[in-house]
Every structure is written in C-alpha cells, then in structure tokens.
Design an enzyme around this catalytic site. Structure first.
Site, PDB file in Angstrom:
ATOM      1  N   GLU A 105      88.839   1.915  68.051  1.00 27.25           N
ATOM      2  CA  GLU A 105      87.499   1.941  67.475  1.00 27.25           C
ATOM      3  C   GLU A 105      87.387   0.940  66.327  1.00 27.25           C
ATOM      4  O   GLU A 105      88.352   0.713  65.596  1.00 27.25           O
ATOM      5  CB  GLU A 105      87.155   3.365  67.014  1.00 27.25           C
ATOM      6  CG  GLU A 105      87.074   4.316  68.210  1.00 27.25           C
ATOM      7  CD  GLU A 105      86.443   5.664  67.918  1.00 27.25           C
ATOM      8  OE1 GLU A 105      85.536   6.053  68.670  1.00 27.25           O
ATOM      9  OE2 GLU A 105      86.846   6.335  66.946  1.00 27.25           O
ATOM     10  N   CYS A 118      85.231  -2.531  59.727  1.00 25.51           N
ATOM     11  CA  CYS A 118      86.448  -1.744  59.580  1.00 25.51           C
ATOM     12  C   CYS A 118      87.254  -1.922  60.872  1.00 25.51           C
ATOM     13  O   CYS A 118      86.818  -1.529  61.950  1.00 25.51           O
ATOM     14  CB  CYS A 118      86.075  -0.279  59.342  1.00 25.51           C
ATOM     15  SG  CYS A 118      87.495   0.787  59.123  1.00 25.51           S
ATOM     16  N   CYS A 125      98.059   5.895  65.911  1.00 26.99           N
ATOM     17  CA  CYS A 125      98.851   5.821  64.684  1.00 26.99           C
ATOM     18  C   CYS A 125      99.946   6.870  64.732  1.00 26.99           C
ATOM     19  O   CYS A 125      99.696   8.031  65.054  1.00 26.99           O
ATOM     20  CB  CYS A 125      97.987   6.024  63.446  1.00 26.99           C
ATOM     21  SG  CYS A 125      98.901   5.696  61.917  1.00 26.99           S
ATOM     22  N   CYS A 129      99.235  11.557  59.419  1.00 27.39           N
ATOM     23  CA  CYS A 129      98.684  12.115  58.181  1.00 27.39           C
ATOM     24  C   CYS A 129      97.808  13.311  58.581  1.00 27.39           C
ATOM     25  O   CYS A 129      97.025  13.235  59.528  1.00 27.39           O
ATOM     26  CB  CYS A 129      97.856  11.071  57.448  1.00 27.39           C
ATOM     27  SG  CYS A 129      98.839   9.664  56.916  1.00 27.39           S
ATOM     28  N   CYS A 132      93.879  13.133  59.069  1.00 27.00           N
ATOM     29  CA  CYS A 132      93.330  11.967  59.775  1.00 27.00           C
ATOM     30  C   CYS A 132      93.341  12.184  61.280  1.00 27.00           C
ATOM     31  O   CYS A 132      94.368  12.497  61.879  1.00 27.00           O
ATOM     32  CB  CYS A 132      94.146  10.724  59.407  1.00 27.00           C
ATOM     33  SG  CYS A 132      93.589   9.244  60.285  1.00 27.00           S
ATOM     34  N   CYS A 346      85.491   7.456  57.665  1.00 27.78           N
ATOM     35  CA  CYS A 346      86.932   7.340  57.417  1.00 27.78           C
ATOM     36  C   CYS A 346      87.665   8.540  57.993  1.00 27.78           C
ATOM     37  O   CYS A 346      87.267   9.682  57.794  1.00 27.78           O
ATOM     38  CB  CYS A 346      87.216   7.330  55.926  1.00 27.78           C
ATOM     39  SG  CYS A 346      86.446   5.987  55.071  1.00 27.78           S
TER      40      CYS A 346
HETATM   41  N1  SAH Z   1      97.118   3.498  57.799  1.00 27.57           N
HETATM   42  C1  SAH Z   1      96.374   2.783  56.799  1.00 27.57           C
HETATM   43  C2  SAH Z   1      95.069   2.276  57.320  1.00 27.57           C
HETATM   44  C3  SAH Z   1      94.097   3.339  57.758  1.00 27.57           C
HETATM   45  S1  SAH Z   1      92.995   3.483  56.466  1.00 27.57           S
HETATM   46  C4  SAH Z   1      96.226   3.669  55.574  1.00 27.57           C
HETATM   47  O1  SAH Z   1      96.624   4.825  55.624  1.00 27.57           O
HETATM   48  O2  SAH Z   1      95.773   3.204  54.541  1.00 27.57           O
HETATM   49  C5  SAH Z   1      92.155   4.900  56.779  1.00 27.57           C
HETATM   50  C6  SAH Z   1      91.548   5.396  55.501  1.00 27.57           C
HETATM   51  O3  SAH Z   1      90.772   6.542  55.793  1.00 27.57           O
HETATM   52  C7  SAH Z   1      92.638   5.835  54.547  1.00 27.57           C
HETATM   53  O4  SAH Z   1      92.349   5.601  53.222  1.00 27.57           O
HETATM   54  C8  SAH Z   1      92.680   7.290  54.866  1.00 27.57           C
HETATM   55  O5  SAH Z   1      93.310   8.004  53.900  1.00 27.57           O
HETATM   56  C9  SAH Z   1      91.224   7.614  55.018  1.00 27.57           C
HETATM   57  N2  SAH Z   1      91.042   8.883  55.713  1.00 27.57           N
HETATM   58  C10 SAH Z   1      91.830   9.417  56.653  1.00 27.57           C
HETATM   59  N3  SAH Z   1      91.383  10.615  57.041  1.00 27.57           N
HETATM   60  C11 SAH Z   1      90.275  10.858  56.317  1.00 27.57           C
HETATM   61  C12 SAH Z   1      89.337  11.936  56.283  1.00 27.57           C
HETATM   62  N4  SAH Z   1      89.464  12.997  57.050  1.00 27.57           N
HETATM   63  N5  SAH Z   1      88.305  11.828  55.432  1.00 27.57           N
HETATM   64  C13 SAH Z   1      88.142  10.736  54.664  1.00 27.57           C
HETATM   65  N6  SAH Z   1      88.988   9.704  54.658  1.00 27.57           N
HETATM   66  C14 SAH Z   1      90.047   9.750  55.475  1.00 27.57           C
END
Ligand code: SAH
Length: 366
Positions: A105, A118, A125, A129, A132, A346
């Site tokens: 995406e 973005c 991934c 996390c 996410c 995000c």
């Molecule tokens: N792997 C890299 C790039 C992905 S960035 C990284 O972790 O930085 C994706 C962004 O979205 C990150 O800042 C992540 O923390 C944020 N993100 C992930 N899950 C989210 C959620 N449920 N709500 C808001 N932001 C989120």
C-alpha cells in the site's frame, strides 16, 4: 526419452530488465550496448523522472526503431493498481499489485499546497510491532529500487506530473533499513529531482542501518519510531528493541551527522494508559533532550486486528503530553490523522495477498 520436440513449446521469455530505480550511471551502463548515442541515457532518464513516462513506446524522442529494440530488452515496471480508495479528507490509498503478485500500500496525502507520499519499502514487515497492522500480517519480501520508485511515479501520474516539491516519507509498509540496498539506490534516483530535505526515512531503530545511513553522502531526514521511553515497555510493544535496546540506539544517534539546523524526528505513538503519562513525557525528555531532536506525537489509530486494550488517549491527554515536552524545551507536534476512513492512516496498511500471521507471542498485556 524426451526430445527437444517434446519440451514445452513456450519457452520462458527472458525477463526484461526494469529501467526504474537505476541511478543515472547504472542506467547508462545497461543501456550502452543498445543505444546509438550516449545522450539517449539522459533522454530516457528525463522521460522517466521529468515527464513520468511509463511506456517505452511513448518516448517518441527516441525514434521507432530504437524504441522497439529497447522494448525487447527493457521494461518500465509500474505496479498494477489493484484498488484506489479516496478518503473524505482527500487522502488516496493505493493497493498496488507487484509483478509476482505481492501487494503493498502507498498513501498520497494532500495538505493544502503540500503533498506527501507515504511509501512502502517491503511487502509486509517482520518486526511485529504490536500496534501495527502491517506487523500483524507478517513479513514479506524486500521491494526492489524500481518498485520503490514506481510507487512514486504511479501515484503522481497525471497532467501535472512533477517530482519536485513532493514530500516522501518511508513510513508505509516495511522497515526501510532492512532493505538498505534498494532504499539507497531508490534515493539516489529520487534525490535527482526531490530535495533530500523533503524525504524522511523512518526506522524502528535498526542500528546497523542507521550507521550505514550516516555514511551516505546524500542523506534524507531520519525519523525514529520511539514509542516508549524505557526498554521494558518498548520491548513489549516493539520486539525489535530486544535486539537494539535504547541505550545502544541513543549512542548511535548521538553520533549521527545532521545538517546545521536539521533535527532527528522521534515518532511517539500515544497509547492510552500505556505510555501517555506525564512521567513518560519527562522520561522522553531525559532520553532525547540532549540531541538535536523533535518529537512527532501520533495518537494511536485503532484497528480491529489489534489488541482491544490498545486505545487512543483523549485529546486532552495528547495536548497535555505535548505541552509537557514543550515546557522542557523539546519541539513537539501532533500528527494529524489522515485517511482513516479508508484504513490509510499510520499503522493501518496491510498486505492483502495472503492470510495474516497474527502476533504469535501473547505478551501483549500491560
Ligand atoms: N518500520 C518503520 C517504517 C514504518 S513507519 C518504522 O517503524 O518507523 C510507520 C509509522 O506508523 C511508525 O511511526 C509507526 O509507529 C506508526 N504506527 C504504527 N502503527 C500505528 C497505529 N496503530 N497508529 C498510529 N501510528 C502507527
């Protein structure tokens, strides 16, 4: 006995080489045996990145014969647009299908005069996390430099195609610093047209990747997904913290070369009752206060696949957290939620070509 005649009639066509994502010097190298004049490289580079041409046959400046010859060896591999979802706020989410069927995406976020894309770096991934959705779906392969660049070109297609002035954030699917080679190559290409200051690479804190970036001559901006001020909580929500704990991460960041007024961005997800206390803000200040740093606060975007205990704090708490940081001299902004009605916000991007892996370990509770 099998003879030649028995073998399948259709012999796999040799794969044509993708012209996207090749830095100019490499483009010149691969084109050299096939072009009549060296300046063809420049013509092709311009067609790709100044006009957004996605068909060799549309490069009419090349002459028909040359176009046809090139077309037998090369391709311009743009992804199939599987779906295009437009949010009420104007954010556009693309689901792209790549040549092998993998899906990624990409999100196009207009904001007044600004426009931010973005971009994904991997088709999934592996970092898992806990907050996410991409991590919930599980790991996927690295994208090629061409596939990274193609997201930008495809999203920008239209009569006003223009790379200059667009902002790029590598905050889509995947961990960019686990795909360093393709990332750096894509950046060499993209920074021909887009200022490095308009490009941000966000990482969950892959230390060897940050060290590698520190050695690049053209460095984009760096963002670190921090999300918790201590190892105990950070490991609980970001398993990668076990491998690259905060003290090591901070040591590397202290030596990271930034331009005079440039700051490292620390993204800090605010999760209700997990990391949103005033004491947590103080701990963030203690951790990063002596760096050239700013904080981008991201109120958690909920998603049905996430643990129901992951909730968004009330706005008043988000504002108070920001004020607490600002009061101690840290620049802090709150990220606007965009595109959530089409799951483009995000942390909401997912692979759709396969079943989710889920979060295996159940150490979610807090
Ligand atoms: N792997 C890299 C790039 C992905 S960035 C990284 O972790 O930085 C994706 C962004 O979205 C990150 O800042 C992540 O923390 C944020 N993100 C992930 N899950 C989210 C959620 N449920 N709500 C808001 N932001 C989120």
């Amino acid at each position: 006995m099998m003879t030649n005649q028995d073998s399948p009639a259709v012999i796999d066509e040799p794969r044509r080489q993708d012209l996207l994502g090749l830095p100019k010097a490499e483009l010149a190298e691969v084109l050299a045996p096939h072009i009549d004049r060296p300046y063809r490289t420049e013509q092709i580079f311009r067609a790709l990145y100044e006009r957004g041409v996605t068909q060799l046959d549309s490069m009419t400046e090349l002459g028909k014969g040359l176009r046809e010859r090139l077309g037998t060896v090369f391709t311009i591999a743009t992804p199939e647009i599987a779906t295009r979802s437009v949010s009420v706020d104007g954010t556009v989410k693309y689901l792209f299908r790549l040549s092998d069927g993998a899906t990624i995406e990409t999100v196009d976020i207009p904001d007044g005069q600004r426009r931010t894309l973005c971009i994904s770096s991997q088709a999934g991934c592996a970092l898992a996390c806990r907050f996410c959705v991409t991590g919930y779906w599980g790991g996927g392969r690295n994208l090629t430099a061409g596939e990274i660049v193609a997201q930008v070109l495809t999203a920008l297609q239209g009569p006003n195609f223009r790379l200059e002035g667009v902002n790029l954030v590598f905050m889509g699917m995947g961990e960019p610093l686990l795909n360093l080679e393709a990332l750096s190559k894509a950046l060499v290409v993209l920074t021909e047209k887009i200022s490095r200051r308009r490009i941000t690479v966000s990482t969950a804190g892959i230390i060897p990747g940050i060290e590698a970036m520190a050695r690049w001559t053209v460095r984009p901006r760096l963002a670190i997904s921090l999300h918790a001020p201590d190892d105990e909580r950070r490991t609980r929500i970001m398993p990668i913290n076990q491998k690259y704990p905060l003290a090591d991460l901070m040591r590397v960041l202290r030596h990271y070369p930034t331009e005079p007024r440039e700051k490292i961005t620390f993204e800090y997800l605010l999760i209700k009752d997990l990391n949103d206390a005033m004491a947590d803000a103080d701990a963030v200040v203690k951790l990063i206060g002596n760096l050239a740093a700013k904080v981008n606060l991201i109120p958690l975007n909920p998603d049905p696949v996430l643990d129901p205990e992951f909730q968004t704090p009330p706005n008043s708490r988000v504002d108070a957290f920001r004020r607490r940081l600002m009061g101690q001299g840290l620049t802090a902004t709150i990220r606007k939620r965009r595109g959530d009605d089409v799951s483009a916000a995000c942390g909401q991007l997912r692979a759709t070509d396969r079943e989710p892996r889920g979060f295996r370990r159940s150490n979610l509770r807090f």
